[in-house]
Design an enzyme around this catalytic site. Structure first.
Site, PDB file in Angstrom:
ATOM      1  N   ASP A  26     -15.174  -0.663 -34.994  1.00  0.00           N
ATOM      2  CA  ASP A  26     -16.031   0.348 -34.382  1.00  0.00           C
ATOM      3  C   ASP A  26     -17.463  -0.130 -34.612  1.00  0.00           C
ATOM      4  OD1 ASP A  26     -17.564   2.522 -33.709  1.00  0.00           O
ATOM      5  OD2 ASP A  26     -16.651   3.905 -35.147  1.00  0.00           O
ATOM      6  N   LYS A  87     -27.669  -1.142 -31.068  1.00  0.00           N
ATOM      7  CA  LYS A  87     -26.658  -0.926 -30.024  1.00  0.00           C
ATOM      8  C   LYS A  87     -27.244  -0.230 -28.798  1.00  0.00           C
ATOM      9  CE  LYS A  87     -22.162   1.387 -29.455  1.00  0.00           C
ATOM     10  NZ  LYS A  87     -21.105   2.103 -30.212  1.00  0.00           N
ATOM     11  N   GLU A 181     -14.293   4.205 -26.918  1.00  0.00           N
ATOM     12  CA  GLU A 181     -14.196   4.905 -28.197  1.00  0.00           C
ATOM     13  C   GLU A 181     -13.304   6.160 -28.134  1.00  0.00           C
ATOM     14  OE1 GLU A 181     -18.357   5.227 -29.023  1.00  0.00           O
ATOM     15  OE2 GLU A 181     -18.522   3.093 -29.475  1.00  0.00           O
ATOM     16  N   ASP A 205     -17.343  13.176 -28.788  1.00  0.00           N
ATOM     17  CA  ASP A 205     -17.810  12.172 -29.752  1.00  0.00           C
ATOM     18  C   ASP A 205     -19.328  12.225 -29.864  1.00  0.00           C
ATOM     19  OD1 ASP A 205     -18.654   9.929 -31.143  1.00  0.00           O
ATOM     20  OD2 ASP A 205     -17.400   8.508 -30.053  1.00  0.00           O
TER      21      ASP A 205
HETATM   22 MG    MG Z   1     -19.164   6.189 -33.126  1.00  0.00          MG
END
Ligand code: MG
Ligand code: ADP
Length: 626
Positions: A26, A87, A181, A205
């Site tokens: 992840d 990211k 994800e 999320d």
């Molecule tokens: Mg995450």
């Protein structure tokens, strides 16, 4: 590719008992994790201090590079050298970040951070994090890592996915697949293994930097993504900024320095996390050079600050449900550290009218699901290949002469897949060609969706039809298509990478499929006509050129007869009837046979002139040598 193992004579291992090692990663905006499924247990691999989460922070000092907690130490003292949330910038352009007060960009065109160790791109920063995770994992594993499943937000576009792959490559990690994800989280909960007929699942999320909401339909162990939504620039970082601004305001620091901003952010984050369990928190604000040294923040103050952000996530949820024509779901899964905040949990529960699933650690579920998927992809669970494997929704092909589509990969093929086909040139002396990649079920290019175009140059001049150009279509496990064209004689090569599903939703796909069925018969006619025209044109062009060069081989009457057959074909072509065009092409072809054989004789004579018999013999001998 699964590597073959070579054993010493007499020491052959039992076939099929050796487990291949795949890991799940992840790669988070805020925290990154690595996990492994060893056949019995799913383990999130910890560092020596017993920490599972690695802060996605890299420190680039003059003398050393540090990753994770060690790097975080430098956040307030050397903010410029300490890169966090890289990211967010993966696969993005410089323009998008030029006015960001939290980022010091290096000079030049590209997007890179200015550090004492030089300019560092988001890909390099991500590679440093991946590489740190790999090193942390190795002591826990019984052998080398074959490959990794790396998760990405559902919202990531092609450029962002490519950048993620590049980072893995740089870190020396083979990517088995990029996995969304939310899907990874559903897999971690084992929802794919439940026997229910069909259920609808929402994955909420909320991490540090991104918010994803996904609607999945689970049926017989397979997930279908019905809709995705969210915001790739919304998360716990925004909570921190809101609280930091509140703190600075409360302390009357109106024009904070870069260092003060960093200190305030770190304080805000710590306070926010403590307020998950405590009703109020007192914090030491001495580091902010303020008049007072202590300040108290209550959970309700925090909740007031967070409410506009939480409301934004709910709006995205409602929008996504509406997009998918869904009123209610059977389950909601919570993912991401920010879903620990009680106000977030409550808001999600109210919004969906359900108690969300949160018994697995929301910070770890994504890495856990990725590890399970990696275990399957390295080949440890035969018979499970179908799990999560996607199919290509629409056929892929390319434009050939005459505006027709040559289909290379059929729709509903499971991915990954690779297909190759040979093509040739349409004109004499053609030294380049345009490869036009299209998607759809129709026969004509104009009725399909154009995906990409690229040029292949450097084809040696040859007569039409002599060049051999191999075009390969390769779709990898996450749907990224690479098309390459190679001229076989010189090896001249050119290629392009696209993500065919990008920007296409279910509705568009259905429409394209429907159009394909509805126009099937019309399309067959169009194809026949197109092919007939291509053949006719090639014959006409070839004859015209031949008559210019070798016209003297024909008598005046012969030339006139041939000329009239050519005129006839041209006239028939204008009428757009494929059968008539074929007939006239055949007539002209027959009529030109004598001319063609005379030309052949002449060219053989020419070739033989001045060539000694011995040279010819040795040439023949050479050609016959394998
Ligand atoms: Mg995450
Ligand atoms: P990402 O997926 O973006 O890497 P994570 O899922 O690791 O992020 O979530 C990180 C976010 O979770 C950060 O904003 C962090 O402050 C927040 N977070 C972590 N623990 C808590 C907590 N106990 N209460 C509230 N927020 C938390």
């Amino acid at each position: 590719m699964v590597l073959l193992q070579i054993a010493e004579p007499g020491a052959a291992p039992e076939v099929g008992t050796e487990r291949q090692i795949g890991v799940g990663i992840d790669l988070g905006t805020t925290n990154s994790l690595i996990a492994h499924f060893d056949g019995a247990d799913l383990n999130v691999l910890q560092d020596q201090a017993g920490q599972a989460s690695l802060p996605s922070v890299v420190y680039y000092g003059e003398a050393q590079t540090l990753v994770g907690f060690d790097a975080e130490q430098y956040a307030s003292v050397e903010p410029g050298n300490t890169i966090a949330s890289a990211k967010r910038m993966l696969g993005r352009s410089r323009q998008e970040f030029e006015n960001d007060p939290y980022i010091q960009l290096a000079g030049g065109e590209g997007l890179a951070f200015a550090t004492d160790a030089g300019a560092k791109t988001p890909v390099e920063v991500s590679a440093a994090i991946l590489s740190a995770l790999k090193h942390r994992a190795e002591p826990h594993l019984s052998g080398p890592i074959v490959g990794a499943v790396i998760t990405v937000p559902a919202y990531f576009d092609d450029a962002q996915r490519q950048a993620t792959r590049q980072a893995a490559e740089l870190a020396g990690i083979k990517v088995l697949r990029l996995l969304n994800e939310p899907t990874a989280a559903a897999v971690a909960y084992g929802l794919d293994e439940q026997a229910e007929e069909s259920s609808l699942l929402a994955v909420y999320d909320l991490g540090g930097g991104t918010f994803d909401i996904s609607l999945l339909r689970m049926r017989a162990g397979l997930f279908e993504v019905l809709a995705t939504g969210g915001d790739s620039a919304l998360g716990g970082d925004d909570f921190d900024r809101a609280l930091a601004a509140h703190l600075l305001d409360a302390l009357s620091v109106s024009e904070p320095t870069a260092v003060q901003r960093r200190v305030a952010l770190a304080l805000a984050r710590d306070t926010k996390e403590r307020l998950t369990d405590a009703a109020s928190v007192s914090l030491d604000v001495g580091g902010l050079d303020a008049v007072s040294s202590e300040i108290t923040v209550s959970r309700s103050t925090l909740e007031t600050l967070l409410s506009p952000y939480i409301e934004r996530t709910l709006a995205a949820c409602r929008q996504t449900l509406a997009d998918a024509n869904v009123d209610a779901v059977d389950r909601v899964v919570l993912v991401g550290g920010s879903t620990r905040t009680p106000a977030v949990r409550q808001a999600v529960a109210d919004c969906f009218g359900l108690d969300p699933l949160c018994n697995l650690d929301p910070d770890q579920v994504v890495a856990m699901g990725a590890a399970r998927q990696a275990d399957i992809l390295v080949g440890n669970r035969q018979g499970d290949e179908a799990l999560l494997l996607d199919v290509i929704p629409l056929s892929l092909g390319l434009e050939t002469y005459g505006g027709l589509v040559e289909r290379i990969v059929d729709r509903n093929s499971t991915i990954p897949i690779a297909r190759a086909q040979e093509f040739t040139t349409a004109r004499d002396g053609q030294t380049g060609l345009v490869v036009h990649v299209v998607q759809g079920e129709r026969e004509r290019v104009e009725d399909c969706r154009s995906l990409a175009r690229f040029e292949l140059t450097g084809i040696p001049p040859m007569v039409a039809g002599a060049a051999r150009i191999e075009v390969t279509f390769q779709v990898d496990a996450d749907g990224i298509l690479e098309v390459a064209a190679v001229e076989q004689q010189t090896g001249a090569r050119s290629e392009i990478v696209v993500r065919p599903a990008f920007g296409l939703d279910e509705v568009q796909i259905t429409q394209m499929l429907k159009a394909g069925y509805e126009h099937a018969s019309e399309d067959i006619l169009a194809r026949k006509l197109g092919e007939a025209r291509v053949e006719a044109e090639a014959l006409l062009e070839g004859l015209q050129a031949a008559m210019t060069v070798d016209g003297d081989l024909l008598s005046a009457e012969e030339a006139a007869a041939l000329g009239s057959d050519m005129k006839n074909l041209e006239a028939v072509m204008a009428a757009n009837q494929s059968d008539d065009i074929r007939e006239a092409t055949e007539t002209l072809g027959k009529a030109s046979e004598v001319f063609a054989s005379r030309r052949m004789d002449r060219s053989i004579q020419k070739a033989l002139q001045g060539v000694a018999l011995s040279d010819l013999e040795s040439e023949v001998a050479e050609e016959n040598t394998p």
